[in-house]
Design a protein around this motif. Sequence first.
Motif, PDB file in Angstrom:
ATOM      1  N   VAL A  40     -34.092  37.262  -7.251  1.00  0.00           N
ATOM      2  CA  VAL A  40     -32.643  37.127  -7.450  1.00  0.00           C
ATOM      3  C   VAL A  40     -31.967  38.488  -7.332  1.00  0.00           C
ATOM      4  O   VAL A  40     -30.917  38.623  -6.698  1.00  0.00           O
ATOM      5  CB  VAL A  40     -32.330  36.459  -8.810  1.00  0.00           C
ATOM      6  CG1 VAL A  40     -30.860  36.586  -9.170  1.00  0.00           C
ATOM      7  CG2 VAL A  40     -32.772  35.002  -8.798  1.00  0.00           C
ATOM      8  N   ARG A  41     -32.579  39.507  -7.910  1.00  0.00           N
ATOM      9  CA  ARG A  41     -32.019  40.862  -7.824  1.00  0.00           C
ATOM     10  C   ARG A  41     -31.936  41.310  -6.371  1.00  0.00           C
ATOM     11  O   ARG A  41     -30.905  41.812  -5.918  1.00  0.00           O
ATOM     12  CB  ARG A  41     -32.861  41.849  -8.627  1.00  0.00           C
ATOM     13  CG  ARG A  41     -32.268  43.266  -8.671  1.00  0.00           C
ATOM     14  CD  ARG A  41     -33.200  44.267  -9.345  1.00  0.00           C
ATOM     15  NE  ARG A  41     -34.443  44.450  -8.639  1.00  0.00           N
ATOM     16  CZ  ARG A  41     -34.583  45.208  -7.541  1.00  0.00           C
ATOM     17  NH1 ARG A  41     -33.553  45.829  -7.016  1.00  0.00           N
ATOM     18  NH2 ARG A  41     -35.757  45.342  -6.968  1.00  0.00           N
ATOM     19  N   ARG A  42     -33.018  41.096  -5.614  1.00  0.00           N
ATOM     20  CA  ARG A  42     -33.022  41.501  -4.200  1.00  0.00           C
ATOM     21  C   ARG A  42     -32.022  40.683  -3.390  1.00  0.00           C
ATOM     22  O   ARG A  42     -31.374  41.204  -2.491  1.00  0.00           O
ATOM     23  CB  ARG A  42     -34.425  41.367  -3.619  1.00  0.00           C
ATOM     24  CG  ARG A  42     -35.371  42.432  -4.208  1.00  0.00           C
ATOM     25  CD  ARG A  42     -36.653  42.559  -3.471  1.00  0.00           C
ATOM     26  NE  ARG A  42     -36.415  42.977  -2.094  1.00  0.00           N
ATOM     27  CZ  ARG A  42     -37.305  42.799  -1.130  1.00  0.00           C
ATOM     28  NH1 ARG A  42     -38.459  42.229  -1.381  1.00  0.00           N
ATOM     29  NH2 ARG A  42     -37.034  43.195   0.098  1.00  0.00           N
ATOM     30  N   PHE A  43     -31.884  39.413  -3.726  1.00  0.00           N
ATOM     31  CA  PHE A  43     -30.901  38.582  -3.033  1.00  0.00           C
ATOM     32  C   PHE A  43     -29.490  39.105  -3.307  1.00  0.00           C
ATOM     33  O   PHE A  43     -28.678  39.252  -2.395  1.00  0.00           O
ATOM     34  CB  PHE A  43     -31.040  37.128  -3.482  1.00  0.00           C
ATOM     35  CG  PHE A  43     -30.041  36.208  -2.860  1.00  0.00           C
ATOM     36  CD1 PHE A  43     -30.195  35.763  -1.558  1.00  0.00           C
ATOM     37  CD2 PHE A  43     -28.921  35.801  -3.573  1.00  0.00           C
ATOM     38  CE1 PHE A  43     -29.257  34.923  -0.969  1.00  0.00           C
ATOM     39  CE2 PHE A  43     -27.975  34.962  -2.998  1.00  0.00           C
ATOM     40  CZ  PHE A  43     -28.147  34.524  -1.688  1.00  0.00           C
ATOM     41  N   ASP A  44     -29.205  39.387  -4.591  1.00  0.00           N
ATOM     42  CA  ASP A  44     -27.884  39.896  -4.969  1.00  0.00           C
ATOM     43  C   ASP A  44     -27.574  41.244  -4.315  1.00  0.00           C
ATOM     44  O   ASP A  44     -26.425  41.529  -3.982  1.00  0.00           O
ATOM     45  CB  ASP A  44     -27.759  40.024  -6.490  1.00  0.00           C
ATOM     46  CG  ASP A  44     -27.676  38.684  -7.187  1.00  0.00           C
ATOM     47  OD1 ASP A  44     -27.421  37.662  -6.510  1.00  0.00           O
ATOM     48  OD2 ASP A  44     -27.885  38.647  -8.421  1.00  0.00           O
ATOM     49  N   PRO A  50     -32.300  36.855   6.189  1.00  0.00           N
ATOM     50  CA  PRO A  50     -32.214  35.406   5.991  1.00  0.00           C
ATOM     51  C   PRO A  50     -33.591  34.719   6.020  1.00  0.00           C
ATOM     52  O   PRO A  50     -33.853  33.808   5.235  1.00  0.00           O
ATOM     53  CB  PRO A  50     -31.332  34.937   7.144  1.00  0.00           C
ATOM     54  CG  PRO A  50     -30.471  36.122   7.462  1.00  0.00           C
ATOM     55  CD  PRO A  50     -31.357  37.316   7.225  1.00  0.00           C
ATOM     56  N   GLY A  51     -34.476  35.181   6.887  1.00  0.00           N
ATOM     57  CA  GLY A  51     -35.826  34.611   6.936  1.00  0.00           C
ATOM     58  C   GLY A  51     -36.612  34.874   5.663  1.00  0.00           C
ATOM     59  O   GLY A  51     -37.329  34.005   5.163  1.00  0.00           O
ATOM     60  N   GLN A  52     -36.484  36.091   5.136  1.00  0.00           N
ATOM     61  CA  GLN A  52     -37.156  36.439   3.883  1.00  0.00           C
ATOM     62  C   GLN A  52     -36.600  35.613   2.726  1.00  0.00           C
ATOM     63  O   GLN A  52     -37.353  35.167   1.861  1.00  0.00           O
ATOM     64  CB  GLN A  52     -36.998  37.924   3.586  1.00  0.00           C
ATOM     65  CG  GLN A  52     -37.793  38.823   4.485  1.00  0.00           C
ATOM     66  CD  GLN A  52     -37.473  40.283   4.252  1.00  0.00           C
ATOM     67  OE1 GLN A  52     -36.306  40.658   4.061  1.00  0.00           O
ATOM     68  NE2 GLN A  52     -38.500  41.117   4.272  1.00  0.00           N
ATOM     69  N   GLU A  53     -35.290  35.438   2.713  1.00  0.00           N
ATOM     70  CA  GLU A  53     -34.671  34.626   1.661  1.00  0.00           C
ATOM     71  C   GLU A  53     -35.230  33.202   1.698  1.00  0.00           C
ATOM     72  O   GLU A  53     -35.553  32.640   0.656  1.00  0.00           O
ATOM     73  CB  GLU A  53     -33.157  34.581   1.836  1.00  0.00           C
ATOM     74  CG  GLU A  53     -32.457  35.866   1.495  1.00  0.00           C
ATOM     75  CD  GLU A  53     -30.967  35.807   1.773  1.00  0.00           C
ATOM     76  OE1 GLU A  53     -30.442  34.722   2.113  1.00  0.00           O
ATOM     77  OE2 GLU A  53     -30.322  36.859   1.641  1.00  0.00           O
TER      78      GLU A  53
END
Length: 97
Positions: A40-44, A50-53
């Motif tokens: 979540v931290r890395r997403f924020d 997008p592929g990693q997400e």
Amino acid sequence: MTAPRDHTLDLDPERVTDDLAALVLTVVELLRQLMERQAVRRFDEGTLSPGQEERLGTALMLLDGRMDDLCARHGLRRSDLNLDLGPLGPLLADPDP
């Protein structure tokens, strides 16, 4: 003179197995929650492609489902895995999603 105290343990093999499974699942759940918070931290922060997400989200969903399966197999709920750390509070965050 006092009688010697009985220092024997009641080590029912089934209970020992269940307790060990609960301990292992507690550690796995703690690691799963830490991985989820990191994701979540890395997403924020926007540090994931997008592929990693997509891959990370899928992996976390599968791991969450696997934890449900393992808990059910051992007759546990996620809340059973939480440890009370006294003044520090509970070990796990929101153990029953």
